[in-house]
Scaffold this motif. Structure first.
Motif, short mmCIF file in Angstrom:
data_model
loop_
_atom_site.label_atom_id
_atom_site.label_comp_id
_atom_site.label_asym_id
_atom_site.label_seq_id
_atom_site.Cartn_x
_atom_site.Cartn_y
_atom_site.Cartn_z
N VAL A 223 83.97 8.70 -20.04
CA VAL A 223 84.94 8.40 -21.09
C VAL A 223 84.27 8.50 -22.46
CG1 VAL A 223 86.49 6.64 -22.08
CG2 VAL A 223 86.31 6.92 -19.58
N LYS A 224 84.82 9.31 -23.34
CA LYS A 224 84.27 9.51 -24.68
C LYS A 224 84.37 8.20 -25.47
CE LYS A 224 84.61 12.53 -28.71
NZ LYS A 224 85.35 13.64 -29.36
N GLY A 225 83.28 7.82 -26.09
CA GLY A 225 83.28 6.60 -26.90
C GLY A 225 82.54 5.45 -26.25
N GLY A 251 80.08 -0.02 -33.17
CA GLY A 251 80.57 -1.21 -33.87
C GLY A 251 81.33 -0.91 -35.14
N SER A 252 81.28 0.32 -35.61
CA SER A 252 81.94 0.66 -36.88
C SER A 252 83.37 1.16 -36.69
CB SER A 252 81.13 1.71 -37.63
OG SER A 252 81.07 2.92 -36.87
N ILE A 253 83.80 1.36 -35.43
CA ILE A 253 85.17 1.85 -35.22
C ILE A 253 86.16 0.69 -35.30
CG2 ILE A 253 84.35 3.76 -33.78
CD1 ILE A 253 85.28 2.22 -31.33
N SER A 254 87.45 1.03 -35.41
CA SER A 254 88.48 -0.01 -35.54
C SER A 254 88.74 -0.71 -34.21
CB SER A 254 89.78 0.62 -36.04
OG SER A 254 90.33 1.47 -35.04
N VAL A 255 89.41 -1.87 -34.28
CA VAL A 255 89.77 -2.61 -33.07
C VAL A 255 90.66 -1.75 -32.18
CG1 VAL A 255 91.03 -4.60 -32.17
CG2 VAL A 255 89.57 -4.86 -34.18
N HIS A 259 90.05 -0.57 -28.41
CA HIS A 259 91.05 -0.87 -27.37
C HIS A 259 91.44 0.39 -26.61
CE1 HIS A 259 94.64 -2.46 -25.41
NE2 HIS A 259 95.29 -1.41 -25.89
N ASP A 260 91.61 1.49 -27.32
CA ASP A 260 92.00 2.76 -26.68
C ASP A 260 90.93 3.23 -25.70
OD1 ASP A 260 94.33 2.75 -28.08
OD2 ASP A 260 93.64 4.16 -29.65
N ILE A 261 89.66 3.05 -26.07
CA ILE A 261 88.56 3.44 -25.19
C ILE A 261 88.59 2.59 -23.91
CG2 ILE A 261 86.04 3.47 -24.90
CD1 ILE A 261 85.89 4.11 -27.93
N LYS A 277 92.37 -2.37 -6.96
CA LYS A 277 93.69 -2.98 -7.23
C LYS A 277 93.83 -3.33 -8.70
CE LYS A 277 96.85 -6.62 -5.81
NZ LYS A 277 97.16 -7.69 -4.85
N HIS A 278 92.74 -3.82 -9.31
CA HIS A 278 92.81 -4.22 -10.72
C HIS A 278 91.45 -4.03 -11.38
CE1 HIS A 278 94.15 -6.21 -14.32
NE2 HIS A 278 93.17 -7.08 -14.23
N CYS A 279 91.48 -3.56 -12.62
CA CYS A 279 90.25 -3.34 -13.39
C CYS A 279 90.38 -4.06 -14.74
CB CYS A 279 90.03 -1.85 -13.59
SG CYS A 279 88.61 -1.46 -14.62
N MET A 280 89.43 -4.91 -15.04
CA MET A 280 89.40 -5.62 -16.32
C MET A 280 88.25 -5.07 -17.15
SD MET A 280 90.70 -8.10 -18.20
CE MET A 280 91.54 -9.25 -17.12
N VAL A 281 88.55 -4.67 -18.40
CA VAL A 281 87.52 -4.08 -19.26
C VAL A 281 87.36 -4.92 -20.52
CG1 VAL A 281 86.74 -2.02 -20.48
CG2 VAL A 281 88.20 -1.78 -18.44
N HIS A 282 86.13 -5.33 -20.78
CA HIS A 282 85.79 -6.10 -21.99
C HIS A 282 84.95 -5.22 -22.90
CE1 HIS A 282 84.70 -9.45 -24.55
NE2 HIS A 282 83.41 -9.16 -24.38
N VAL A 283 85.28 -5.23 -24.21
CA VAL A 283 84.59 -4.38 -25.17
C VAL A 283 83.73 -5.19 -26.11
CG1 VAL A 283 84.89 -2.67 -27.01
CG2 VAL A 283 86.48 -2.72 -25.09
N GLU A 284 82.51 -4.69 -26.35
CA GLU A 284 81.61 -5.30 -27.32
C GLU A 284 81.04 -4.21 -28.23
OE1 GLU A 284 78.44 -7.65 -25.89
OE2 GLU A 284 79.72 -9.25 -25.10
#
Length: 290
Positions: A223-225, A251-255, A259-261, A277-284
């Motif tokens: 996945v790009k980004g 860290g310089s991209i928008s929220v 979120h899109d990534i 069944k389910h995938c949870m993604v957290h971004v930092e």
């Protein structure tokens, strides 16, 4: 056809065949005066009970998530698989006990030809049932159905032992009948133990296998980004997998861009791996060097 309908179809077909087979074997055991064939017939009859348990397990585990079970009902299936494995263990112990009892008593009769024919019919029928059931079990990822398939295979082993015993007894080596029964019981007990341990692993939130984890990592990296995979956790929930991911992005991209990534990572994993069944993604934000 959905998983439950596929499993239901297989189970109904195997129930019908098992009822007919058990009737043939019990009849052949009585008429042919074969204790081994009689025990084999009872073993097949136990398959009918276990298949009913499989149907119940498939029905419950296929229910949608509700207020009391927000993660779904998949874990009910390994519970039913555990019950099946215990029945398999008890069946193996019973066959072994009966064989030892006959061996000690020395009361071994010469069985009739009908018992030999019934054993051959059973071997061919049960092996076909094993492959038919296990193929569907792997297709719908049903542990309970796989356990039932191995119950059919245990019947094949039991019938082979019966065939050897009956043939040996008819050739004058009567002691082969109970000895074959003991050997068969050991195989049946072994399969029961293995299935019990496998079902237990599915109930304790064990991680997914290495191949699945590597595939998830590869998909995330595509996945790009995505700058870095900071953490990846998986847990097996019945026949499904839950995935928790922590990724780092610029860290310089928008929220919204972050979120899109994350959403793209979520979608590619859930759409590419059927068992997830389910995938949870957290971004930092990725930490930069000073």
């Amino acid at each position: 056809m959905d998983n439950y309908k596929l499993g239901f179809k297989v189970s109904v077909i195997t129930i019908i065949i098992n009822v007919v087979l058990s009737a043939i074997k019990i009849f052949a055991g009585i008429i042919g005066k074969s204790n081994a064939m009689l025990a084999d017939g009872v073993h097949t009859l136990s398959d009918v009970l276990t298949t009913f348990v499989v149907l119940l397990g498939l029905k419950v585990s296929s229910k949608e998530a509700d207020e009391n079970h927000p993660y779904g009902h998949e874990k009910y299936e390994p519970i039913f698989a555990k019950l099946l494995s215990i029945l398999l263990l008890l069946t193996g112990v019973y066959i072994g006990y009966e064989s030892v009892k006959v061996l000690i008593s020395g009361n071994i009769k010469t069985p009739g030809l009908i018992a030999l024919v019934a054993a051959l019919v059973s071997i061919v029928s049960k092996e076909a049932m094993y492959w038919y059931t296990v193929k569907t079990a792997k297709k719908i990822k049903s542990l309970a159905l796989e356990a039932d398939a191995w119950h059919h295979r245990s019947d094949v082993l039991s019938s082979i032992g019966t065939f050897v015993g009956v043939l040996g007894a008819r050739m004058g080596v009567k002691v082969l009948d109970p000895i074959a029964g003991i050997v068969v019981s050991i195989f049946v007990v072994k399969v029961g133990v293995e299935l019990y341990l496998k079902a237990t692993r599915e109930l304790v939130d064990e991680a997914a296998d290495d191949e699945t984890i590597e595939k998830i990592k590869s998909l995330i990296s595509s996945v790009k980004g995505v700058e870095e995979i900071k953490d990846l956790k998986t847990r097996v929930f019945g026949n499904k997998i839950f995935v928790d991911i922590e990724i780092a992005v610029n860290g310089s991209i928008s929220v919204k861009e972050g979120h899109d990534i994350a959403e793209e990572v979520h979608d590619i994993i859930e759409n590419s791996i059927e068992s997830v069944k389910h995938c949870m993604v957290h971004v930092e934000p990725k930490k930069t060097q000073d």
